[in-house]
Design an enzyme around this catalytic site. Structure first.
Site, PDB file in Angstrom:
ATOM      1  N   GLU A 104       0.834  -1.208   0.000  1.00  0.00           N
ATOM      2  CA  GLU A 104       0.000   0.000   0.000  1.00  0.00           C
ATOM      3  C   GLU A 104       0.868   1.257   0.000  1.00  0.00           C
ATOM      4  OE1 GLU A 104      -2.365  -1.692   3.272  1.00  0.00           O
ATOM      5  OE2 GLU A 104      -4.113  -0.998   2.160  1.00  0.00           O
ATOM      6  N   GLU A 124      -4.246  -9.690   3.101  1.00  0.00           N
ATOM      7  CA  GLU A 124      -5.114  -9.445   4.261  1.00  0.00           C
ATOM      8  C   GLU A 124      -6.243 -10.465   4.387  1.00  0.00           C
ATOM      9  OE1 GLU A 124      -3.757  -7.203   2.405  1.00  0.00           O
ATOM     10  OE2 GLU A 124      -2.973  -5.594   3.673  1.00  0.00           O
TER      11      GLU A 124
END
Ligand SMILES: NC(=O)c1ccc[n+]([C@@H]2O[C@H](COP(=O)([O-])OP(=O)(O)OC[C@H]3O[C@@H](n4cnc5c(N)ncnc54)[C@H](O)[C@@H]3O)[C@@H](O)[C@H]2O)c1
Length: 702
Positions: A104, A124
């Site tokens: 990210e 995730e």
């Protein structure tokens, strides 16, 4: 500047270097350091910025500890925004394994170059959460809707080459990464290329968002049954198309907090942290050193001996296998060769790796050849007299300090150890079939096992990439002991009129990888039956106890290997299909034994199987057979197909509420056979006190 993030200027280009060993986790300190640097760089005249990491990897991911504490200031969004807002181009230089928050961050930079071996992932979902630092909004903008969904729903990292193809990175570079990134940045400056902000892009494929999301939802309902985080992820990704960036980020944030707090997210985290506890063994201090393991001996070239040998050869450790005849050795080796061959055909192993691994495996008929082994693992037939005979022989030839392990599933290892003059070196090493595939290794610490032998076993597990869980000696150790009541209830439900399919479906709907009756068919119906015959004098006086399995064994319907067992397997695809003859046989037997036909519901089947297992787990924790409730959860998640999203049986019991479990057990005590429904004292105590296994564990370790 901070201790962990510093910048320097090289010509026109600034290099921001993160150095937070061991794996550059995005801790609060790293975020604060990034913030400081990027703020300071506003006042510098650098024409471009390279963001790189020292050590073995780029930012490896978020800080798991912050799940418990909440994210400390500065938060991810603030820092990533600052990077993305930079007025001069920012180039991420990626090596190692960039995961989650690391990726990210990389996609908040304007350009990305990666070393050849780099891997980039948003995993995730495998932790029951969603990317929460802008990943769900930026990744679709960067690589398109479907590829971003593949990446986030699959959770698997991309190689540098795959990331380049997807447009996630701009270049794969060789040589010195920072030098290459600097050259890339200089080139950008020379071309007059400015910042290229991901947030300003639109999502490729976004015009079909409604149908794409609907299709993925339908697919997730099938492949990720009972799970909520995939749906939440889809909601968030949908917003990358339907909402402006800032609204999407706010939406992602609220969803992210929601999944972090939900049972599923907590369950995955519980298992993650549970694995970190495994090396803490009561009575063994953390500074006990492991023994050296460079050579293995294996006794028995059968199913388990062969699989175990592969585990070590795969880790580059030479193995010598002993069996009673050359024919058995040849057969064992042929199976090993076939297994490797299959991997080569599938493309998961290179031919030279196959040759190298096979080259590490030698065979012998002579015990003397095991004299140089550091560890010898016995995997012969499950027979006490035979195992004792073999351990006496091993005791005679093994070098001093060699560890003698047994792969027994059921036998008393203290009794085996007693035939040697070195019981301190004897330990149980309980592998699961197929040993080269299954993740779990139960390490059975006997009464006299030395501390450094236990520590060595834990290190061996790590070397061969298994999850090692220490158990004490008892029948079935942790895993199989809890399987006993679980299977008993499944079989009893069959006697009460549930079909095998109804029982297995109930368990599979709960999330078990496979219903227990189908598992018996796969393993061989006779295996469990024979161990019960051997222990008949210890078993309950109950004619219905595991009766269906006994009947099937008597008929010679031994499961998949004979084409029928609880099910038939005679279709072209060899898939299980109901067997009316078997069902009729069970019904007839139930009638003969006078078993009331109550057709248990799906919920009842689930509660009986799971709560009886949990109750046994409570006994195991109370007796210290498992050091912690979370060890039991690890055993079940790693070795028994228990759904990870439920966190293991003990964690699951906590989420149901121990009082609910206890009350149900008391209800079953009245309605069913009371001899089986005696609540474990620990379960009763915690339930009545409104406590949980987690709380008990926290108190024990305080
Ligand atoms: N198969 C499983 O699923 C499984 C799982 C966990 C543990 N175990 C345990 O592993 C052990 C081995 O099981 P398996 O399924 O591999 O059995 P197997 O029958 O496939 O293999 C046993 C091997 O031991 C050899 N052997 C027998 N007597 C011997 C002797 N005196 N000296 C040397 N070798 C001898 C046999 O020739 C055979 O090759 C058993 O204790 C079993 O309970 C099995």
């Amino acid at each position: 500047m901070s201790d962990v993030v510093k910048y320097s200027i090289s010509g026109d280009i600034a290099v921001v270097m993160i150095d937070s060993p061991p794996v550059n986790t995005m801790t609060r300190e790293v975020r604060a350091g990034l913030k400081k640097c990027f703020e300071a760089l506003r006042g510098e005249s650098a024409k471009a910025i390279v963001l790189a990491c020292a050590g073995r990897t780029f930012l490896s991911g978020g800080d798991m500890r912050e799940f418990e504490t909440g994210v400390q200031e500065p938060g991810y969004h603030e820092v990533l925004r600052l990077i993305e807002d930079s007025k001069v181009p920012v180039v991420a230089a990626i090596h190692g394994t960039a995961m989650g928050g690391g990726v990210e961050t990389a996609i908040s930079c304007h350009y990305r170059v990666a070393a050849e071996g780099a891997r980039l992932g948003l995993p995730e979902i495998t932790l029951g959460i969603i990317p929460g630092a802008g990943g769900t909004q930026r990744m679709p903008r960067l690589i398109g809707l479907e590829p971003a969904l593949d990446m986030m729903l699959g959770g698997k990292p991309l190689t540098a080459a795959q990331a380049k193809d997807a447009g996630l990175i701009d270049a794969v570079v060789g040589g010195d990464l920072v030098e290459a990134a600097l050259a890339y940045a200089r080139d950008l400056v020379a071309k007059g290329a400015g910042p290229r902000r991901t947030r300003e892009r639109s999502v490729a494929g976004g015009e079909k968002v409604a149908e794409v999301i609907a299709a993925r939802r339908a697919q997730a309902a099938k492949t990720m049954r009972n799970r909520n985080s995939p749906n939440v992820l889809l909601d968030a990704v949908e917003a990358s198309v339907t909402k402006p960036f800032d609204d999407g980020i706010a939406f992602e944030r609220s969803l992210s907090i929601q999944v972090e707090r939900a049972v599923e997210g907590r369950a995955f985290r519980h298992l993650f942290f549970a694995e970190r506890e495994l090396r803490k063994i009561p009575g063994i201090s953390a500074d006990v050193k492991s023994r050296r393991v460079t050579r293995l001996g294996i006794v028995g070239a059968g199913t388990m001996g062969g699989g175990i040998s592969m585990c070590f050869a795969n880790a580059g450790i030479p193995v010598t296998i002993l069996d009673v005849s050359q024919a058995n050795l040849d057969k064992g080796l042929a199976t090993i060769r076939k297994n490797y061959e299959r991997s080569v055909t599938r493309g998961s192993l290179k031919p030279e790796q196959r040759d190298q691994r096979l080259g590490l495996i030698s065979t012998t008929l002579d015990y003397a050849a095991l004299g140089s082994a550091d560890v010898i693992i016995e995997a012969v037939f499950e027979n006490m007299a035979l195992k004792k005979e073999i351990f006496a022989k091993l005791d005679a030839v093994a070098k001093p300090g060699a560890i003698l392990g047994t792969n027994t599933s059921t036998l008393d290892i203290d009794e085996i150890a007693a035939v040697t003059k070195r019981p301190q070196d004897v330990i149980g090493l309980h592998f699961f079939s197929p040993a080269n595939v299954m993740q779990l290794l139960e390490i059975v610490q006997c009464t006299k096992t030395a501390a450094d032998v236990v520590v060595t076993a834990l290190d061996i597990a790590k070397t061969i990439k298994k999850v090692g869980v220490v158990a004490k000696v008892c029948y079935g150790f942790i895993g199989n002991r809890m399987m006993d009541p679980y299977g008993r209830e499944a079989e009893r439900c069959v006697m009460e009129g549930a079909t095998p399919q109804e029982v297995d479906s109930a368990l599979e709907d709960f999330g078990m990888a496979m219903g227990i009756l189908a598992v018996y068919d796969m393993a061989g119906i006779d295996i469990g039956h024979l161990t019960r015959v051997a222990r008949a004098h210890l078993l309950p006086k109950d004619p219905t106890f595991y009766r269906p399995t006994a009947l099937l064994t008597e008929r010679g319907w031994l499961g998949q290997k004979t084409g029928r067992g609880y099910y038939r397997y005679d279709g072209a695809d060899r898939k299980r299909t109901p067997d009316p003859e078997a069902i009729a046989m069970f019904a007839e037997e139930a009638k003969r034994l006078g078993v009331p036909q109550r057709k248990p519901s799906k919920q009842e089947i689930q509660e009986r199987c799971l709560y009886s297992m949990i109750n046994e787990g409570a006994l195991i924790v109370e007796e210290g057979v498992a050091a912690r409730a979370s060890d039991v959860d690890t055993v079940y998640a790693a070795g028994y197909g228990f759904p990870r999203y439920r966190g293991g049986p003990m964690f699951y019991a906590d989420t149901v509420g121990l009082k609910v479990v206890y009350d149900k057990i008391m209800e079953f005590q009245k309605a069913l056979d009371p001899q089986y429904w005696q609540p474990a004292p620990l379960l009763k105590k915690l339930a009545l006190a409104g406590s949980s296994f987690a709380q008990y564990q926290a108190e024990q370790t305080r």
